[in-house]
Scaffold this motif. Structure first.
Motif, mmCIF file in Angstrom:
data_model
loop_
_atom_site.group_PDB
_atom_site.id
_atom_site.type_symbol
_atom_site.label_atom_id
_atom_site.label_comp_id
_atom_site.label_asym_id
_atom_site.label_seq_id
_atom_site.Cartn_x
_atom_site.Cartn_y
_atom_site.Cartn_z
ATOM 1 N N LEU A 34 -53.157 -11.747 -79.927
ATOM 2 C CA LEU A 34 -53.264 -11.060 -81.332
ATOM 3 C C LEU A 34 -52.369 -9.978 -81.529
ATOM 4 C CD1 LEU A 34 -57.218 -10.853 -81.183
ATOM 5 C CD2 LEU A 34 -55.874 -12.305 -82.473
ATOM 6 N N SER A 35 -51.665 -9.265 -80.493
ATOM 7 C CA SER A 35 -50.759 -8.585 -80.452
ATOM 8 C C SER A 35 -49.381 -8.929 -81.116
ATOM 9 C CB SER A 35 -50.520 -7.720 -79.305
ATOM 10 O OG SER A 35 -51.597 -6.867 -78.694
ATOM 11 N N GLN A 36 -49.061 -10.356 -80.979
ATOM 12 C CA GLN A 36 -47.903 -10.803 -81.468
ATOM 13 C C GLN A 36 -47.994 -11.131 -83.041
ATOM 14 O OE1 GLN A 36 -47.537 -14.414 -79.136
ATOM 15 N NE2 GLN A 36 -47.146 -13.279 -77.377
ATOM 16 N N ARG A 37 -48.919 -10.561 -83.648
ATOM 17 C CA ARG A 37 -49.335 -10.843 -85.131
ATOM 18 C C ARG A 37 -49.126 -12.114 -85.711
ATOM 19 N NH1 ARG A 37 -45.906 -6.521 -88.557
ATOM 20 N NH2 ARG A 37 -47.416 -7.371 -89.977
ATOM 21 N N PRO A 38 -49.896 -13.053 -85.144
ATOM 22 C CA PRO A 38 -49.927 -14.371 -85.533
ATOM 23 C C PRO A 38 -50.199 -14.454 -87.156
ATOM 24 C CG PRO A 38 -51.808 -14.186 -84.231
ATOM 25 C CD PRO A 38 -51.181 -12.801 -84.096
ATOM 26 N N ASP A 39 -49.789 -15.649 -87.758
ATOM 27 C CA ASP A 39 -50.305 -15.842 -89.021
ATOM 28 C C ASP A 39 -51.575 -16.455 -89.013
ATOM 29 O OD1 ASP A 39 -49.804 -18.567 -88.300
ATOM 30 O OD2 ASP A 39 -48.177 -18.780 -89.566
ATOM 31 N N LEU A 40 -52.361 -16.525 -90.172
ATOM 32 C CA LEU A 40 -53.792 -17.084 -90.408
ATOM 33 C C LEU A 40 -53.856 -18.492 -89.831
ATOM 34 C CD1 LEU A 40 -56.392 -16.610 -91.568
ATOM 35 C CD2 LEU A 40 -55.728 -17.547 -93.602
ATOM 36 N N ARG A 41 -52.978 -19.432 -89.942
ATOM 37 C CA ARG A 41 -52.956 -20.679 -89.473
ATOM 38 C C ARG A 41 -53.027 -20.749 -87.956
ATOM 39 N NH1 ARG A 41 -52.898 -25.595 -92.191
ATOM 40 N NH2 ARG A 41 -52.200 -24.373 -94.005
#
Length: 549
Positions: free
Chosen positions: A315-322
């Motif tokens: 989550l800290s890697q700022r994933p996109d929604l998909r």
């Protein structure tokens, strides 16, 4: 004698002729000189050795064109004269096209140099009264440090220069110019005021100090902004500025210091708010995930890590929604789709529903847990998802529903017809025996008819009786709420015992019990065992029988 006379006559004749020639020459000379002087005074000459002025209004030529004009022919069409003049003057100076655009669009006066062969000329432009655009072309002398300029054009340029200086001095933004050695070579009034404030009111003088140099961690380059602060003697808090830099010809640089106190206060307030909000979110049992307009994860709380098992590092890697939803699918923290197409459709519906604020679903996880997932829109196109574990609530609801179904089954097994009403007359429950006795459709019965409607149905199906008004009074708490029993008879001859009893929540239970016609005691079916309730009911029926007798 005659010869002498003849000679004298001839001499006089020649003298007279000579005098006549001399007078004629003088007369012609006097007549020609003023004409030439007048031509020179009026500026009429050949070629480009005189000043020429062209006036236009909305592209239409107002001034006259001389016969010997080098740029416009005398009979030019006045509607297209401006375009032709620009075409003739453009080769003289490379700056003319840009300056003409500024003159026509913004009214900026200009003065540019040009050449016709080896002859220097100047081209000037300005806007006069009544929206008259004036272009002037004339010879320019470049000797002894002097240059020929039209007076009206020079006045327009000086007026524009004064206006620009006044505009720079009236603002609140300090501006200054530095040379390639870092020396301040020019500054506006706000910069001088800052210098005076830093010196405790002492007037600023040349050379001016570089008051922002010490506060800048790095001198800004063109296109960048550096923030710095100044410690003012007359203020407890520092004054913040955002400094930008623009390069000028000759190695000069123009600096601008935009006041940033409000921006710094807003950023500080926002930072404190985010810290407070983060602490609040950290204590929430609900998982929170906020995605920006590009659908990149920007905010999440610890509860999201625990609920989704996606991992704090992921989550800290700022994933996109998909990618986030893919991770939930791999961790089996969302319902398993039937196929990939349905999975893509579900993602599209989830995102669209969150943008509209309508997404609200229960996720039944494979392991038996239940998540309530809600999507809400945020400003600037962002969306937020909330994940709540409601497994215990769902389990309790299911148990409660099972208990209700069991209690309903028990009521349906009772041979009596039973209905329960609230104090306001609203029906809150009935069993199958009630519907069978009174011929109520299950769908109509499911709508829970009001007591008034129910009494009307009962009265239509029975012989006349006062018991219906007594039922209304009992249910409405208008009389004593002690249990009682009355006997009624339907139009088909079926005898029924109507039993009224109060229950919890100010509700009333009404029972309709079929009576055997051979029994004298309508309560005999309740058994021989005496109870206070049965004894009271029997006593009440005895009193009713005596009254009717």
């Amino acid at each position: 004698m005659d010869n002498a006379t003849t000679l004298i006559f001839i001499a006089i004749t020649f003298a007279t002729a000579a005098l006549a020639v001399l007078l004629t020459t003088r007369l012609l000379s006097n007549r020609t000189a003023p004409s030439m002087a007048s031509a020179q005074a009026s500026g009429r000459g050949s070629g480009t050795d005189v000043l020429r002025r062209y006036q236009f209004r909305e592209g239409y030529l107002l001034s006259d064109v001389d016969m010997d004009d080098a740029f416009l022919e005398a009979g030019v069409d006045r509607t297209v004269a401006f375009r032709r003049l620009v075409s003739a003057l453009t080769p003289l100076s490379p700056e003319l096209t840009k300056r003409l655009a500024g003159l026509r669009d913004r009214g900026d006066a200009f003065l540019v140099d040009g050449r016709i062969g080896s002859d220097p000329v100047f081209i000037a432009g300005r806007i006069e009264e009544e929206d008259v655009l004036t272009l002037s072309v004339g010879p320019a002398g470049d000797g002894a440090g002097r240059q020929t300029v039209e007076t009206a054009t020079l006045n327009a340029l000086q007026t524009e220069l004064l206006d620009l200086r006044a505009a720079l001095d009236c603002g609140v933004v300090p501006m200054w110019r530095e040379d390639d050695q870092g020396h301040v070579t020019w500054a506006n009034a706000p910069y001088f005021e800052l210098v005076e404030r830093l010196r405790g009111g002492q007037a600023a003088g040349w050379p001016l100090p570089r008051i922002f140099a010490a506060g800048l961690d790095q001198i800004p380059t063109e296109g960048t902004i550096s923030r710095c602060k100044l410690e003012m003697p007359d203020r407890d808090e520092p004054t913040w500025y955002e400094v930008s830099r623009d390069h000028l010809p000759g190695g000069l640089s123009l600096f601008t210091a935009q006041p940033a106190d409000r921006l710094v206060r807003a950023e500080t307030g926002l930072r404190e708010f985010l810290q407070t909000t983060t602490k609040t979110f950290a204590a929430l049992p609900v998982g929170l995930a906020v995605f920006d307009r590009k659908r990149q994860l920007v905010t999440f709380n610890p509860a999201l890590v625990a609920l989704t098992q996606a991992g704090a590092q992921f989550l800290s890697q700022r994933p996109d929604l998909r990618s986030f939803l893919d991770q939930l699918r791999e961790k089996k923290r969302m319902p398993e789709p039937r196929d990939y197409l349905s999975w893509r459709n579900e993602i599209a519906q989830l995102e669209e529903g969150a943008e509209n604020g309508t997404y609200r679903q229960l996720w039944e996880l494979p392991e038996g847990k239940t998540f309530r997932v809600m999507g809400r829109p945020h400003p600037d196109g962002a969306i937020a998802f909330m994940f709540e574990d409601i497994s215990a609530e769902v389990s309790l609801t299911r148990q409660f529903r099972a208990d209700l179904e069991m209690f309903q089954a028990v009521l349906d097994a009772v041979p009596a017809a039973i209905a329960v009403f609230q104090a306001d007359g609203a029906m809150i429950g009935a069993n199958e025996g009630y519907g069978q006795l009174w011929g109520q459709d299950p769908q109509v019965l499911a709508q829970m008819p009001h007591l008034s409607q129910a009494c009307t149905d009962w009265a239509e199906g029975c012989k006349p009786s006062q018991v219906w008004s007594e039922i209304r009074q009992f249910v409405g708490h208008e009389v004593d709420r002690a249990p009682w029993v009355q006997e009624i008879e339907t139009k088909d001859g079926l005898r029924l015992a109507v039993r009224m009893a109060a229950t919890r929540g100010r509700a009333t239970v009404i029972q309709f019990l079929p009576l055997d016609v051979s029994l004298s005691d309508p309560l005999a079916d309740f058994g021989a065992a005496a109870t206070p309730l049965l004894d009271a009911a029997r006593a009440h029926m005895d009193e009713g029988a005596k009254r009717h007798a």
